[in-house]
Motif scaffolding. Structure first.
Motif, PDB file in Angstrom:
ATOM      1  N   ASP A  10       0.613   2.792  -4.569  1.00  0.00           N
ATOM      2  CA  ASP A  10      -0.054   3.882  -3.862  1.00  0.00           C
ATOM      3  C   ASP A  10      -1.116   4.523  -4.754  1.00  0.00           C
ATOM      4  OD1 ASP A  10      -0.306   6.330  -2.083  1.00  0.00           O
ATOM      5  OD2 ASP A  10       1.439   5.347  -1.173  1.00  0.00           O
ATOM      6  N   THR A  11      -2.308   4.787  -4.175  1.00  0.00           N
ATOM      7  CA  THR A  11      -3.321   5.599  -4.855  1.00  0.00           C
ATOM      8  C   THR A  11      -3.854   4.956  -6.141  1.00  0.00           C
ATOM      9  OG1 THR A  11      -1.922   7.454  -4.103  1.00  0.00           O
ATOM     10  CG2 THR A  11      -3.835   8.031  -5.393  1.00  0.00           C
ATOM     11  N   TRP A  47      -5.886   6.935   3.462  1.00  0.00           N
ATOM     12  CA  TRP A  47      -4.565   7.539   3.217  1.00  0.00           C
ATOM     13  C   TRP A  47      -3.445   6.585   3.625  1.00  0.00           C
ATOM     14  CZ3 TRP A  47      -1.264  10.100   7.045  1.00  0.00           C
ATOM     15  CH2 TRP A  47      -1.783  10.110   8.331  1.00  0.00           C
ATOM     16  N   THR A  48      -2.245   6.924   3.179  1.00  0.00           N
ATOM     17  CA  THR A  48      -1.137   5.979   3.104  1.00  0.00           C
ATOM     18  C   THR A  48      -0.746   5.326   4.421  1.00  0.00           C
ATOM     19  OG1 THR A  48      -0.280   7.352   1.318  1.00  0.00           O
ATOM     20  CG2 THR A  48       1.234   5.736   2.259  1.00  0.00           C
ATOM     21  N   ASP A  71      -3.154   1.098  -1.323  1.00  0.00           N
ATOM     22  CA  ASP A  71      -3.568   1.581   0.002  1.00  0.00           C
ATOM     23  C   ASP A  71      -4.871   2.373  -0.037  1.00  0.00           C
ATOM     24  OD1 ASP A  71      -2.317   3.615  -1.424  1.00  0.00           O
ATOM     25  OD2 ASP A  71      -1.210   4.408   0.300  1.00  0.00           O
ATOM     26  N   HIS A  72      -5.237   2.906  -1.203  1.00  0.00           N
ATOM     27  CA  HIS A  72      -6.477   3.681  -1.356  1.00  0.00           C
ATOM     28  C   HIS A  72      -6.591   4.131  -2.802  1.00  0.00           C
ATOM     29  CE1 HIS A  72      -3.879   7.145  -1.565  1.00  0.00           C
ATOM     30  NE2 HIS A  72      -3.256   6.677  -0.491  1.00  0.00           N
ATOM     31  N   HIS A  82      -7.375  12.308  -1.865  1.00  0.00           N
ATOM     32  CA  HIS A  82      -7.870  11.215  -1.024  1.00  0.00           C
ATOM     33  C   HIS A  82      -7.606  11.590   0.426  1.00  0.00           C
ATOM     34  CE1 HIS A  82      -3.567  10.397  -1.935  1.00  0.00           C
ATOM     35  NE2 HIS A  82      -3.522  10.164  -0.631  1.00  0.00           N
ATOM     36  N   TYR A  86       0.324  16.148   3.191  1.00  0.00           N
ATOM     37  CA  TYR A  86      -0.432  15.821   4.387  1.00  0.00           C
ATOM     38  C   TYR A  86      -0.340  16.911   5.445  1.00  0.00           C
ATOM     39  CZ  TYR A  86      -1.081  11.163   2.530  1.00  0.00           C
ATOM     40  OH  TYR A  86      -1.452  10.102   1.753  1.00  0.00           O
TER      41      TYR A  86
HETATM   42 ZN   LIG Z   1      -1.219   6.380  -0.224  1.00  0.00          ZN
END
Ligand SMILES: [Zn+2]
Length: 467
Positions: A54-55, A93-94, A282-283, A295, A462
């Motif tokens: 992630d990220t 985003w995720t 994912d980003h 993000h 979020y």
């Molecule tokens: Zn994410």
């Protein structure tokens, strides 16, 4: 509507076209034989491990040109495999990004554009497809968004584990446990999801000492500090941005050590030979590159560009591919490499011609969409940002403000100078194409979020204050 018909696998039974010519007893024996074949697990074949960090922005890894030693293990994967140097996430985003990673469809086409939308049953996930082909399927994740909205479908085993911070997450440990206890007669698909580089940016002291320079400002790398900045309640200067970035680098280095654990285990068990290993994210993450942090809101390359590395049987070592690709290509490429048919109507492409060096992809455009739930994200939402990529050009379009910007990534990789006035025809064409893409989504009924949902989302950052 997207429909999937599961075609037979490459080892599927071949039923005789004219069974009637067989005597009844022979036919019966044949059918029994076929029945037994169909019930028996397929012979062990090529395994798949999908590592989603992630990220993780691509440009913070040594194999993508970063000068700091953040990623020795990922660099090793790149040396032993093939690296896509220009891979994009379809969403910043995720939830939607993983939905695309798992389906080969843009969020707008698999329906998972936000937390209120669950993936429709007629959309097949990679885990569902491989499960139907006889794979043992395990998922170890560290973000609750991967346990909801249909993203956990198709897994025999799916567990959300301790996300770590400052200590390493439990993903590698639990993943190895699952591998040790798996059904060894079947090939396996294992999803390993790590959230270590995601805010809060926390690491153990030894890693921190290696990456964090002296800093006398107030920031500790906590999410609430970053939200305060996004909401205008806190100012950040250059030193603050550099400090956050250093903390983030340390988190990547710590994460890399967790990947080393998995690789060491796979190597010791002799599993690397038969396993297709895919690493991606994912980003990315913003560190004031365009004035922002975190993000989810923009499609600048610090957020859109993700690592995409494949290692395994038939994958050439040390190869770098510069053709722009997207995470929607992951499902068709994995299915293609494992020898399975690829569902029709996917948005992504099988990247095999690039991997084998046998040809180029058909010309296409790559799309980006950010749909954080407005009422949930509250003041974090600045606008619905969308983008389309055509070769070296990327057009950003804000659907709320109608602002259009065109960037030439070849001459301006930092996306600093809008060239839409110099290329009015191209800008107009891309905008029309993007609008048509946005209009072609599918309607998925929105669900009502429970208090538990809201609490989990707030924990992830979020769900800000509703305004
Ligand atoms: Zn994410």
């Amino acid at each position: 509507m997207t429909c999937f018909t599961l075609a037979r696998g490459p080892r599927g039974p071949h039923v005789p076209r004219r069974l009637s010519r067989f005597a009844p007893r022979r036919a019966c024996v044949l059918w029994l034989g076929l029945f037994a074949w169909a019930c028996a697990p397929p012979p062990p074949g090529r395994n798949l491990i999908l590592i989603s960090v992630d990220t993780l922005r691509a440009d913070r890894l040594g194999c993508y040109g970063y000068e700091r030693p953040t990623s020795p293990t990922i660099d090793r994967l790149a040396r032993e495999g093939t690296l896509f140097s220009d891979a994009s996430a379809p969403s910043p985003w995720t939830l939607p990004s993983h939905a695309s990673m798992f389906t080969g469809l843009y969020p707008r086409r698999n329906g998972v554009t936000g937390t209120r939308f669950t993936m429709p049953k007629d959309v097949a996930t990679l885990a569902e497809l491989l499960s139907k082909y006889g794979y043992a399927t395990g998922g170890v994740v560290t973000n609750s968004l991967l346990t909801t909205n249909g993203l956990d479908r198709g897994f025999d085993f799916h567990e959300e584990v301790d996300k770590g911070g400052p200590h390493p997450s439990a993903t590698s440990v639990r993943g190895i446990e699952w591998l040790q206890g798996r059904d060894r007669k079947r090939p396996f698909f294992l999803l390993l999801h790590y959230i270590d580089p995601h805010a809060d940016y926390g690491t153990l002291e030894d890693v921190r000492e290696q990456f964090v320079e002296p800093y006398d400002g107030p920031l500790r790398g906590k999410s609430e500090e970053l939200y305060a900045f996004v909401e205008g309640r806190l100012k950040l200067d250059e030193a603050d941005g550099r400090h956050l970035s250093n903390l983030y680098d340390g988190a990547i280095r710590q994460l890399d050590g967790e990947l080393e654990e998995i690789l060491t285990y796979l190597e010791g068990e002799g599993l690397l030979e038969d396993t297709l290993l895919v690493l991606t994210s994912d980003h990315g993450e913003e560190f004031l590159d365009h004035g922002g942090v975190l993000h989810g809101l923009t499609h600048f390359d610090e957020v859109a560009r993700v690592p995409f590395i494949l290692r395994g049987p038939g994958i050439e070592a040390g190869r770098r591919i510069e053709t722009p690709v997207s995470l929607v290509d992951l499902v068709p490429t994995c299915l293609g490499e494992l020898g399975f048919p690829i569902p029709k109507n996917l948005d992504g492409l099988n990247l095999r011609p690039l991997l084998r060096g046998t040809g180029e992809l058909p010309r296409r455009r790559i799309y980006f969409e950010a749909d954080l739930d407005g009422s949930l994200a509250g003041s974090m939402i600045k606008g619905k940002d969308r983008a389309v990529r055509d070769g070296r050009f990327k057009l950003h379009f804000n659907e709320r403000t109608d602002e259009v910007r065109l960037y030439d990534l070849k001459n301006d990789p930092g996306e600093t100078r809008d060239v839409s006035a110099e290329h009015p025809g191209l800008a107009q064409e891309l905008l029309e194409d993007l609008r048509a893409f946005l209009a072609a989504g599918r309607d998925v009924p929105a669900r009502t979020l429970t208090e538990d949902d809201l609490a989990r989302l707030r924990e992830l950052g979020y769900a800000g204050e509703e305004r």
